[in-house]
Design a protein around this motif. Structure first.
Motif, PDB file in Angstrom:
ATOM      1  N   CYS A  63       0.821  -1.204   0.000  1.00  0.00           N
ATOM      2  CA  CYS A  63       0.000   0.000   0.000  1.00  0.00           C
ATOM      3  C   CYS A  63       0.860   1.261   0.000  1.00  0.00           C
ATOM      4  CB  CYS A  63      -0.899  -0.018   1.244  1.00  0.00           C
ATOM      5  SG  CYS A  63      -2.053   1.347   1.336  1.00  0.00           S
ATOM      6  N   ASP A  64       0.530   2.166  -0.904  1.00  0.00           N
ATOM      7  CA  ASP A  64       1.104   3.506  -0.927  1.00  0.00           C
ATOM      8  C   ASP A  64      -0.003   4.421  -0.410  1.00  0.00           C
ATOM      9  OD1 ASP A  64       1.922   6.086  -1.521  1.00  0.00           O
ATOM     10  OD2 ASP A  64       2.636   5.587  -3.540  1.00  0.00           O
ATOM     11  N   VAL A  65       0.156   4.943   0.792  1.00  0.00           N
ATOM     12  CA  VAL A  65      -0.917   5.719   1.426  1.00  0.00           C
ATOM     13  C   VAL A  65      -1.225   7.015   0.708  1.00  0.00           C
ATOM     14  CG1 VAL A  65      -0.580   4.685   3.699  1.00  0.00           C
ATOM     15  CG2 VAL A  65       0.609   6.806   3.125  1.00  0.00           C
ATOM     16  N   THR A  66      -0.397   7.409  -0.259  1.00  0.00           N
ATOM     17  CA  THR A  66      -0.694   8.606  -1.037  1.00  0.00           C
ATOM     18  C   THR A  66      -1.604   8.295  -2.226  1.00  0.00           C
ATOM     19  OG1 THR A  66       1.227   8.438  -2.516  1.00  0.00           O
ATOM     20  CG2 THR A  66       1.541   9.613  -0.410  1.00  0.00           C
ATOM     21  N   ARG A  67      -1.906   7.006  -2.424  1.00  0.00           N
ATOM     22  CA  ARG A  67      -2.755   6.591  -3.545  1.00  0.00           C
ATOM     23  C   ARG A  67      -4.094   6.061  -3.020  1.00  0.00           C
ATOM     24  NH1 ARG A  67      -0.626   4.824  -8.552  1.00  0.00           N
ATOM     25  NH2 ARG A  67      -2.085   3.108  -8.290  1.00  0.00           N
ATOM     26  N   ARG A  68      -5.153   6.782  -3.311  1.00  0.00           N
ATOM     27  CA  ARG A  68      -6.489   6.417  -2.838  1.00  0.00           C
ATOM     28  C   ARG A  68      -6.853   4.973  -3.196  1.00  0.00           C
ATOM     29  NH1 ARG A  68     -11.067   9.599  -1.602  1.00  0.00           N
ATOM     30  NH2 ARG A  68     -12.950   8.367  -1.655  1.00  0.00           N
ATOM     31  N   GLU A  69      -6.535   4.566  -4.426  1.00  0.00           N
ATOM     32  CA  GLU A  69      -6.899   3.213  -4.853  1.00  0.00           C
ATOM     33  C   GLU A  69      -6.160   2.133  -4.037  1.00  0.00           C
ATOM     34  OE1 GLU A  69      -4.122   5.217  -7.737  1.00  0.00           O
ATOM     35  OE2 GLU A  69      -6.120   5.687  -7.042  1.00  0.00           O
ATOM     36  N   ASP A  70      -4.946   2.405  -3.606  1.00  0.00           N
ATOM     37  CA  ASP A  70      -4.218   1.463  -2.739  1.00  0.00           C
ATOM     38  C   ASP A  70      -4.915   1.348  -1.383  1.00  0.00           C
ATOM     39  OD1 ASP A  70      -2.366   1.132  -4.752  1.00  0.00           O
ATOM     40  OD2 ASP A  70      -0.636   1.730  -3.540  1.00  0.00           O
ATOM     41  N   LEU A  71      -5.333   2.477  -0.837  1.00  0.00           N
ATOM     42  CA  LEU A  71      -6.038   2.465   0.445  1.00  0.00           C
ATOM     43  C   LEU A  71      -7.351   1.718   0.353  1.00  0.00           C
ATOM     44  CD1 LEU A  71      -5.346   6.105   1.632  1.00  0.00           C
ATOM     45  CD2 LEU A  71      -4.450   3.997   2.651  1.00  0.00           C
ATOM     46  N   GLU A  72      -8.103   1.970  -0.712  1.00  0.00           N
ATOM     47  CA  GLU A  72      -9.375   1.274  -0.899  1.00  0.00           C
ATOM     48  C   GLU A  72      -9.163  -0.236  -1.038  1.00  0.00           C
ATOM     49  OE1 GLU A  72     -11.122   3.322  -4.223  1.00  0.00           O
ATOM     50  OE2 GLU A  72     -11.807   4.975  -2.949  1.00  0.00           O
ATOM     51  N   ALA A  73      -8.135  -0.626  -1.760  1.00  0.00           N
ATOM     52  CA  ALA A  73      -7.846  -2.059  -1.935  1.00  0.00           C
ATOM     53  C   ALA A  73      -7.436  -2.690  -0.606  1.00  0.00           C
ATOM     54  CB  ALA A  73      -6.756  -2.254  -2.977  1.00  0.00           C
ATOM     55  N   ALA A  74      -6.682  -1.963   0.211  1.00  0.00           N
ATOM     56  CA  ALA A  74      -6.253  -2.498   1.506  1.00  0.00           C
ATOM     57  C   ALA A  74      -7.434  -2.754   2.431  1.00  0.00           C
ATOM     58  CB  ALA A  74      -5.266  -1.539   2.178  1.00  0.00           C
ATOM     59  N   PHE A  75      -8.401  -1.847   2.405  1.00  0.00           N
ATOM     60  CA  PHE A  75      -9.576  -2.015   3.257  1.00  0.00           C
ATOM     61  C   PHE A  75     -10.526  -3.032   2.682  1.00  0.00           C
ATOM     62  CE2 PHE A  75      -8.086   1.981   5.007  1.00  0.00           C
ATOM     63  CZ  PHE A  75      -8.267   1.755   6.352  1.00  0.00           C
TER      64      PHE A  75
END
Length: 75
Positions: A63-75
């Motif tokens: 996860c790159d916390v600066t990328r919204r799509e990474d955050l959404e995928a993590a959750f």
């Protein structure tokens, strides 16, 4: 079963592959929380998650916390 102040709680720890992030994840697990370890380094993050040996209470997400799509995928 693990008992602690954070029993039945969930935590997301960023930068969790090493250092302070890994220490925080370890402490949250020791207190009973389920933890999602997140880091840019997939190899180190996977290794760290295995090292914690917390079974189904610990998981890893690249996860790159600066990328919204990474955050959404993590959750």
């Amino acid at each position: 079963t693990v008992q602690g102040r954070l029993q039945a709680r969930r935590a997301l720890v960023t930068g969790a592959a090493r250092g302070l992030g890994l220490a925080c994840a370890s402490r949250f697990l020791a207190e009973g929380a389920s933890v999602l370890l997140a880091d840019l380094d997939a190899d180190e993050g996977t290794r760290a998650t295995s090292m914690l040996a917390a079974g189904d209470r610990a998981a890893f997400a690249t996860c790159d916390v600066t990328r919204r799509e990474d955050l959404e995928a993590a959750f």
